[in-house]
Design an enzyme around this catalytic site. Sequence first.
Site, PDB file in Angstrom:
ATOM      1  N   CYS A 102     -20.110   9.203  13.330  1.00 52.30           N
ATOM      2  CA  CYS A 102     -19.079   9.232  12.274  1.00 52.30           C
ATOM      3  C   CYS A 102     -19.419   8.149  11.252  1.00 52.30           C
ATOM      4  O   CYS A 102     -19.841   7.063  11.614  1.00 52.30           O
ATOM      5  CB  CYS A 102     -17.728   8.960  12.913  1.00 52.30           C
ATOM      6  SG  CYS A 102     -16.442   8.514  11.758  1.00 52.30           S
ATOM      7  N   CYS A 155     -16.826   3.808  10.671  1.00 53.54           N
ATOM      8  CA  CYS A 155     -16.921   2.404  11.103  1.00 53.54           C
ATOM      9  C   CYS A 155     -18.378   2.006  11.290  1.00 53.54           C
ATOM     10  O   CYS A 155     -19.184   2.796  11.771  1.00 53.54           O
ATOM     11  CB  CYS A 155     -16.222   2.214  12.443  1.00 53.54           C
ATOM     12  SG  CYS A 155     -14.454   2.501  12.403  1.00 53.54           S
ATOM     13  N   CYS A 200      -8.947   8.500  16.661  1.00 56.18           N
ATOM     14  CA  CYS A 200      -9.656   7.489  15.876  1.00 56.18           C
ATOM     15  C   CYS A 200      -9.118   6.125  16.274  1.00 56.18           C
ATOM     16  O   CYS A 200      -7.908   5.905  16.280  1.00 56.18           O
ATOM     17  CB  CYS A 200      -9.434   7.747  14.387  1.00 56.18           C
ATOM     18  SG  CYS A 200      -9.970   6.373  13.361  1.00 56.18           S
ATOM     19  N   GLN A 258      -1.458  -0.925   0.663  1.00 56.92           N
ATOM     20  CA  GLN A 258      -2.437  -1.575   1.537  1.00 56.92           C
ATOM     21  C   GLN A 258      -2.426  -0.909   2.918  1.00 56.92           C
ATOM     22  O   GLN A 258      -1.352  -0.650   3.462  1.00 56.92           O
ATOM     23  CB  GLN A 258      -2.104  -3.056   1.671  1.00 56.92           C
ATOM     24  CG  GLN A 258      -2.190  -3.814   0.357  1.00 56.92           C
ATOM     25  CD  GLN A 258      -3.611  -4.171  -0.028  1.00 56.92           C
ATOM     26  OE1 GLN A 258      -4.551  -3.984   0.745  1.00 56.92           O
ATOM     27  NE2 GLN A 258      -3.779  -4.667  -1.239  1.00 56.92           N
ATOM     28  N   TYR A 314      -3.119  -4.875 -12.033  1.00 56.72           N
ATOM     29  CA  TYR A 314      -3.581  -3.888 -11.053  1.00 56.72           C
ATOM     30  C   TYR A 314      -2.564  -3.903  -9.910  1.00 56.72           C
ATOM     31  O   TYR A 314      -2.894  -4.172  -8.759  1.00 56.72           O
ATOM     32  CB  TYR A 314      -4.984  -4.207 -10.543  1.00 56.72           C
ATOM     33  CG  TYR A 314      -6.021  -4.438 -11.620  1.00 56.72           C
ATOM     34  CD1 TYR A 314      -6.753  -3.378 -12.131  1.00 56.72           C
ATOM     35  CD2 TYR A 314      -6.271  -5.724 -12.130  1.00 56.72           C
ATOM     36  CE1 TYR A 314      -7.711  -3.582 -13.121  1.00 56.72           C
ATOM     37  CE2 TYR A 314      -7.220  -5.931 -13.110  1.00 56.72           C
ATOM     38  CZ  TYR A 314      -7.946  -4.862 -13.602  1.00 56.72           C
ATOM     39  OH  TYR A 314      -8.890  -5.074 -14.577  1.00 56.72           O
ATOM     40  N   GLU A 350      -0.142  -1.601 -14.301  1.00 55.47           N
ATOM     41  CA  GLU A 350      -0.820  -0.683 -13.365  1.00 55.47           C
ATOM     42  C   GLU A 350      -1.092   0.621 -14.110  1.00 55.47           C
ATOM     43  O   GLU A 350      -0.272   1.086 -14.897  1.00 55.47           O
ATOM     44  CB  GLU A 350       0.108  -0.473 -12.159  1.00 55.47           C
ATOM     45  CG  GLU A 350      -0.112   0.777 -11.334  1.00 55.47           C
ATOM     46  CD  GLU A 350      -1.454   0.826 -10.617  1.00 55.47           C
ATOM     47  OE1 GLU A 350      -1.869  -0.180 -10.030  1.00 55.47           O
ATOM     48  OE2 GLU A 350      -2.077   1.902 -10.662  1.00 55.47           O
ATOM     49  N   ASP A 353      -5.744  -7.836  -8.870  1.00 57.15           N
ATOM     50  CA  ASP A 353      -6.170  -7.173  -7.624  1.00 57.15           C
ATOM     51  C   ASP A 353      -6.790  -5.823  -7.980  1.00 57.15           C
ATOM     52  O   ASP A 353      -6.233  -4.771  -7.673  1.00 57.15           O
ATOM     53  CB  ASP A 353      -4.926  -7.015  -6.728  1.00 57.15           C
ATOM     54  CG  ASP A 353      -5.255  -6.427  -5.370  1.00 57.15           C
ATOM     55  OD1 ASP A 353      -6.440  -6.286  -5.046  1.00 57.15           O
ATOM     56  OD2 ASP A 353      -4.299  -6.106  -4.628  1.00 57.15           O
ATOM     57  N   CYS A 397     -11.382  -6.335  -3.023  1.00 55.25           N
ATOM     58  CA  CYS A 397     -11.837  -5.660  -1.803  1.00 55.25           C
ATOM     59  C   CYS A 397     -13.345  -5.425  -1.845  1.00 55.25           C
ATOM     60  O   CYS A 397     -13.858  -4.639  -1.048  1.00 55.25           O
ATOM     61  CB  CYS A 397     -11.072  -4.355  -1.582  1.00 55.25           C
ATOM     62  SG  CYS A 397     -11.224  -3.214  -2.953  1.00 55.25           S
TER      63      CYS A 397
HETATM   64  N1  SAH Z   1      -1.992  -4.977  -5.967  1.00 53.35           N
HETATM   65  C1  SAH Z   1      -1.720  -3.722  -5.320  1.00 53.35           C
HETATM   66  C2  SAH Z   1      -2.730  -2.630  -5.637  1.00 53.35           C
HETATM   67  C3  SAH Z   1      -4.181  -2.979  -5.535  1.00 53.35           C
HETATM   68  S1  SAH Z   1      -5.298  -1.612  -5.590  1.00 53.35           S
HETATM   69  C4  SAH Z   1      -1.559  -3.928  -3.824  1.00 53.35           C
HETATM   70  O1  SAH Z   1      -1.898  -4.970  -3.275  1.00 53.35           O
HETATM   71  O2  SAH Z   1      -1.069  -3.004  -3.173  1.00 53.35           O
HETATM   72  C5  SAH Z   1      -5.808  -1.552  -7.228  1.00 53.35           C
HETATM   73  C6  SAH Z   1      -4.840  -0.904  -8.171  1.00 53.35           C
HETATM   74  O3  SAH Z   1      -5.413  -0.954  -9.486  1.00 53.35           O
HETATM   75  C7  SAH Z   1      -4.568   0.577  -7.904  1.00 53.35           C
HETATM   76  O4  SAH Z   1      -3.173   0.769  -7.793  1.00 53.35           O
HETATM   77  C8  SAH Z   1      -5.129   1.298  -9.149  1.00 53.35           C
HETATM   78  O5  SAH Z   1      -4.362   2.422  -9.539  1.00 53.35           O
HETATM   79  C9  SAH Z   1      -5.042   0.207 -10.193  1.00 53.35           C
HETATM   80  N2  SAH Z   1      -5.971   0.318 -11.343  1.00 53.35           N
HETATM   81  C10 SAH Z   1      -7.228   0.827 -11.359  1.00 53.35           C
HETATM   82  N3  SAH Z   1      -7.775   0.687 -12.579  1.00 53.35           N
HETATM   83  C11 SAH Z   1      -6.864   0.059 -13.355  1.00 53.35           C
HETATM   84  C12 SAH Z   1      -6.859  -0.361 -14.719  1.00 53.35           C
HETATM   85  N4  SAH Z   1      -7.915  -0.196 -15.500  1.00 53.35           N
HETATM   86  N5  SAH Z   1      -5.764  -0.978 -15.183  1.00 53.35           N
HETATM   87  C13 SAH Z   1      -4.669  -1.168 -14.389  1.00 53.35           C
HETATM   88  N6  SAH Z   1      -4.608  -0.776 -13.091  1.00 53.35           N
HETATM   89  C14 SAH Z   1      -5.696  -0.179 -12.575  1.00 53.35           C
END
Ligand code: SAH
Length: 452
Positions: free
Chosen positions: A78, A81, A160, A284, A313, A334, A379, A406
Amino acid sequence: MIRLKSIIHGTCLDLSSEGKGVLKVGQDVVFCDGLFIGEEADVEILYQRAGVYFAKVRKLYKISKDRIQPECKVCTICGGCQFQQLNYRAQLDFKTKRVKNAFNRIAHIKDVEIKPCIGMLDPYNYRNKIQMPFGKDKKGNVVYGFYKQNSHEIIPVKECMIEDKRASSILWDIKELVKEMKIPIYNEYNGKGILRYVLIRTSYHYDELMVVLVTSMMNFPGQNNFLKALLSKHPEITTVVENINPRHTNVILGEKEKILYGSGYIKDSILGLTFDISASSFYQVNPVQVEKLYQNALNLIDFHKNEIVLDAYSGVGTIGLIASKNAKHVISVEINKAAVKNAITNAKKNNIKNIEFHQGDAGEFISNYDGDLDIVIMDPPRKGSDNKFLSTLINKKIKKVIYISCDPETLARDIEYLSKDYEVTYIQPVDMFPMTCHIETICCLSLANKKI
Ligand code: SAH
């Protein structure tokens, strides 16, 4: 020059950022899945890509002390992982080292402490979201599982080891019902058939569970009977959503959705606040580690209730809403419309008023914003941020930036861009994805501390 299909004998010298064992044959580099540092093996060369050879283990001669008997029966085939066969301590060491290497190699920062990766007490069955393609095997049996690495062949997975335990029996029973009721399985080669994927989202803090049926057409024949049978077998399911994806694509979810049962969302909580999560919104995946991630990130801010914070983000608004308890005002941006809608509801449900939400591109937003900003929490997705966003941080002389990432490599690329104006004061990897090579990192940047 190494021939394809040939067997090479070698010693694993390192792990690549994707968690593959690295061997050297003369000047050539070979990446091999499931081979760990110090191990000696015969490996078969499978293919070559971008000047690197990829191989699989044929025979192990010397075994690492960190190798363990895997809990998962299909981990060697798979693609999900990389580290089921590596003890957890060694996984965490790899992750700390991966972040360190990225900062050294890409950001050219060597003199900053990388804190040891924060791990889980129990690193199994943590994922609150699982999505499995449905298909047919060579004999025509209905199967579901994960795609084999670099292919569209489904490896059947009954259990899984990283998913929430509640999901596996539901998936199994969906398969049995699909067989019994002869619901046609989608065929990605000719576009015929109906059921494409099943996605399950589980709440960690509440007894709520969502099933999403991804289908190629709305209202598939036998839908009501299917639903009735599924709900009577699994009363723990609190909502069922049909997502319609008629397109010939690898993207799992389509644009259209229909709620078949319940509210169409589940709720969960992080650090005392509750959040509505719909089928398509980003949330998350590790509900235990997310609290450590956010707590560590927010601890970097010395709140005095007078800070204006940008949460860029922002997904469904989680970090910003938690930060708003201690800040004067939070501004969230966002790109995903559904996530912003969820975020607005989340603020209302938690009775939080000192926050505003904007839908759009983060770089575009910050460069057009002309109010005060004290702290930026960012983020971005795996591909990282962009020059528009980063250059605006510099131009606006934002005092403190907390970058949650990430992907250590794109993080390091962005930090290199910022490092002329900012000093890196803190780097903390957090293991959000045990058993895999993936890693989340918190990085704190300070303008004031930059030595001139
Ligand atoms: N901070 C949140 C989400 C992080 S994931 C948490 O911890 O749950 C990254 C996020 O960025 C996603 O929701 C995605 O839709 C958003 N994203 C991606 N490209 C973007 C952009 N150009 N401008 C604003 N948001 C964006």
